[in-house]
Design an enzyme around this catalytic site. Structure first.
Site, PDB file in Angstrom:
ATOM      1  CG  ASN A 204     -19.874  -4.176 -16.845  1.00 56.77           C
ATOM      2  OD1 ASN A 204     -20.482  -5.054 -16.092  1.00 56.77           O
ATOM      3  ND2 ASN A 204     -18.648  -3.819 -16.261  1.00 56.77           N
TER       4      ASN A 204
ATOM      5  CB  THR B 288     -21.696  -3.285 -14.036  1.00 57.52           C
ATOM      6  OG1 THR B 288     -21.756  -2.466 -12.633  1.00 57.52           O
ATOM      7  CG2 THR B 288     -22.431  -2.302 -14.772  1.00 57.52           C
ATOM      8  CB  CYS B 289     -18.450  -7.153 -13.367  1.00 52.47           C
ATOM      9  SG  CYS B 289     -19.297  -8.427 -14.499  1.00 52.47           S
ATOM     10  CG  ASP B 290     -17.571  -1.569 -10.127  1.00 51.25           C
ATOM     11  OD1 ASP B 290     -17.297  -1.611  -9.052  1.00 51.25           O
ATOM     12  OD2 ASP B 290     -16.857  -0.831 -10.900  1.00 51.25           O
TER      13      ASP B 290
END
Lengths: 391, 391
Positions: A361, A321-323
């Site tokens: 996401n 994920t973008c985290d």
């Protein structure tokens, strides 16, 4: 849990990530625990993994269940489990959940605060309550101190207050901390619990229940005491400190130790890259889709398919994920040649994995299969006729 | 977002916890951002909050969308949003997601590694790729450094590699870090990005796209620069460093700044207790059901209904699950007389809250209502006839 040819084959052909559960381990864990602690009644901590196959396995073995919410009670009732076999072990309950539990037959409720006693008295008059002691938990992986439980004097006060409010002061619970490595923690906890029994006995309040909580560890990367060793310490401590209690009931609330070694997560490498001097490996499984406990640095055993014997180096392992929080391990030893599409297993991940999964996401929570489902899905593939064509 | 009488009334009568969304704020945020940065194209970061009402609001305003997975693409397509208005901004993509995106018309893909270029080249031949720069993010609340992006030289190498693989090297992206407090971070980032533009220009590769990422802050407990102030810095920096680029496109990927102030979480106190000298307050909302970001100490403004002006003291605020990690704030100033059943609001919690919610402990993810839904549910209650009877 053993990484069998069936699981390895499933990881080749099924979409990853997935968690596979083998309830044969749950059965074995149940029987080992039952045999290790004298007269123990087992209340499985549903929050560890509420997959129906686990609940059904334990139902059929005669287990009872520790529940944290109305949602869990309803799930168990739907599987035909009588409420007499449930204990409401969360010390932070919604009032309407208490009412629901009591009206449907749940008898036991955990408390560690006066206000919780009042909530139970209002909604479950006459219920049996057990008070939770706070324990320090320096020898465990996943800390529980602070939020739950209280000290001996406060607990005595709370249980007396419960009696005045028309409830039955029924016992003492504690939790040595999840994944506890020091078996003598249980001895220390039972000694502390016995103080509550003794002091209340002098005031003519006779407690009946010792609730040992959970905390029995599962083998990951560090050596752990066995359930038999822990049971021996518990049996001796119960005899020594609580042998005088007539009709003492002993319950255990295993979560991780009941299902932790009954699961393996299979995932795949979807990217390997180098940033400065650091090598990053990204998987299709991550913190928000099954591996939440790794953010507190819970160390699972990690196996890379076909590269078990390759030389290793330190890399960073992260989720999809973008985290940034979705970083599994900042530093982990991985095979030097780990590459795109490699299968990566997380061993003994049956507990506290799928339960924490999100849709973050736009990625689905991790799929969960039983061994039987895998067998069915791969049916025929292991027969001699098509073995060559499929491998 | 303003705590209106409607929301206060809803918190009185509806079951908590819930998140209420007011898309009027989303519209305002969209227009303010659009007016603050010259020629900006807005790609909303769907991961911040994928509630259909937000996506529809932005769709109707003409927004584009930054997506992190196939799941998000499908969700947008189902709402009638053309794939031409999507950019696949996750640098860690599944190969089959790339294929799905490309075959359905998504044109733009983020990269920060050679292997990602190869995956895109195999599955989206001819696609436009933009390379992500890594930025240090010391001035932001939620760190993003390390996992995403790379340095200037490496990025140049990656974009040249993309060209050799048949892709279109299209631009540069960066992310100053979520909730960034220092507006000059954007200037620094644009200067760094312009290095990539210049060096590649000398090699006859003409980039067209500057992707400013997200990171515009939302007001919580610390003062923050406004979007207009940030826009001014960005406009000046673009003129100064990239004024020479013909046909430059500028895109922004707001997540938190688009929806953060469009939401309020309402919860209730379900227990107050004292452990030693520390007072604990437990809510029916927690880390695993909407307040995940608080475990990294993200500080929301917290309001206790009717006790806004009461003297405060330091307490610990925790969620309802049997997990110590579900502690919202170890230390927070709360009204000294906060009590059972009090309503507690978390202000400006429209972003990165419901998206992280789980079913942990058998507790449902936080419910989400729009203002319009609340109005409908409470219909008639605000009319003069029954106002008295209901308050």
């Amino acid at each position: 849990m053993e990484l069998t040819p069936l699981i390895r084959r499933a990881a080749q052909v099924l979409e990853t990530p997935f968690l596979v559960l083998d309830n044969a381990y749950v059965r074995e864990n149940y029987l080992r625990l039952k045999n290790s602690i004298n007269n123990v009644e087992i209340f499985y901590a549903v929050k560890a993994n509420s997959h129906p196959s686990i609940l059904e396995t334990l139902r059929d073995l005669g287990s009872s269940f520790d529940v944290a919410s109305k949602g869990e009670i309803v799930k168990l009732m739907d599987l035909g489990i009588p409420t007499k076999r449930m204990s409401f072990g969360n010390t932070i309950k919604k009032e309407k959940d208490i009412k629901f539990a009591w009206e449907n037959g749940v008898e036991y409720f955990a408390v560690d605060a006066e206000m919780e006693v009042e909530k139970i008295a209002r909604n479950a008059p006459g219920a049996k309550v057990y008070g939770r002691l706070a324990m320090s938990s320096n020898d465990s992986d996943w800390p529980l101190s602070g939020k739950f439980g209280t000290d001996v004097d406060h607990l005595i006060h709370i249980l007396k207050y419960a009696k005045r409010k028309g409830l039955v002061p029924y016992g003492v619970s504690f939790h040595v901390g999840s994944q506890s490595y020091n078996k003598y923690k249980w001895k220390e906890a039972i000694l502390t619990a016995s103080e509550v029994f003794e002091k209340l006995h002098k005031e003519k309040i006779n407690l009946k229940l010792l609730n040992l909580g959970g905390g029995i560890p599962v083998q990951h990367t560090k050596p752990v005491p066995s359930v038999e060793e822990i049971g021996e310490v518990i049996n001796e401590a119960v005899n020594e400190y609580l042998g005088w209690v007539k009709g003492l009931r002993i319950i255990s609330e295993p979560g991780r130790s009941m299902v932790g070694n009954a699961g393996i997560i299979a995932s795949r490498v979807i990217l390997r890259s180098k940033k400065g001097t650091q090598t990053w490996v990204f998987l299709d499984a991550g913190v928000f889709h099954g591996l939440m406990e790794t953010i507190e640095n819970f160390r699972y055993e990690v196996i890379v398919e076909g590269k078990e014997d390759t030389k290793k180096m330190t890399m960073t392992l992260a989720g999809p994920t973008c985290d940034s929080v979705d970083t599994i391990y900042d530093e982990i030893e991985l095979p030097i040649n780990i590459d795109y599409n490699d299968i990566v297993y997380f061993i003994n991940t049956g507990a506290y994995t799928s339960e924490y999964a999100t849709y973050f996401n736009g990625i689905e929570p991790i799929k969960v299969y039983t061994i039987e489902e895998l067998e069915h899905m791969l049916q025929g593939e292991f027969s001699p006729i098509n073995e060559n064509s499929l491998y």
